[in-house]
Design a protein around this motif. Structure first.
Motif: not given
Length: 208
Positions: A1-4, A71-73, A92-95, A111-113
């Protein structure tokens, strides 16, 4: 999943532009829709890397937003709103958006995962998106006018675009070349592929 996670730059000087941004991002395919999360921040969840890249391209054109991609779950069950969602993709999106605020004069995107197997893919995707963003944000209004006309009529000949805009075919050709349109299109494909590999790395880790 991608969170923006997207945060407005200079909102105190320019006012709240979230409503306009939501219009810019309308029509994209999402798992959780783009919506105001808090203050002048917008968030959404997506599973298609091409849609992520399209969202980024629209955001970078606006030049008024910090862009964080996680990028994560997500934790299950998934709620109907990103404001109520949780999981490492959201962390990760917050970071990522916090990192984007520290990029200085560089394109404000990160972009962080949290998944080690996906880190290199995410970093590579960030590099390509930043390069693509640098191309996008350097365009003039005249170049955007030509590109928008091409997007509206992709099958039209350049001479027809020129006639519609009231300029010469040579001016259209020069605007396309100066705009880096071909480079952006190549960057889009590369970024989507790298994000897809990051996504696959998550799945391999989860299933392994």
């Amino acid at each position: 999943m991608f969170v923006l996670t997207i945060d407005q730059r200079g909102s105190r000087r320019h006012g709240d532009k979230v409503p306009q941004l939501l219009e810019v991002l309308a029509g994209l395919k999402t798992i959780l829709p783009f919506e105001r999360s808090v203050g002048d921040e917008v968030q959404a969840a997506l599973d298609d890397p091409h849609e992520v890249v399209e969202a980024v391209a629209r955001l970078l054109r606006e030049q008024e937003w910090y862009v964080g991609i996680g990028v994560g779950h997500a934790d299950s069950p998934l709620p109907s709103s990103s404001r109520a969602a949780s999981g490492d993709a959201f962390v990760a999106a917050r970071e990522a958006v916090d990192a984007a605020k520290k990029t200085g004069d560089r394109v404000p995107l990160s972009v962080v995962t949290p998944t080690v197997a996906a880190v290199e893919w995410a970093a590579a995707a960030e590099s390509v998106l930043v390069l693509m963003g640098d191309v996008v944000r350097r365009r003039s209004a005249a170049e955007w006018r030509v590109l928008d006309a091409l997007d509206e009529s992709p099958e039209a000949a350049q001479k027809n675009i020129a006639a519609t805009l009231g300029i010469s075919p040579q001016a259209v050709s020069k605007a396309i070349a100066r705009s880096g349109r071909a480079e952006e299109q190549g960057g889009r494909k590369a970024a989507a592929l790298l994000l897809q590999h990051a996504q696959l790395a998550l799945n391999v880790t989860t299933n392994g």
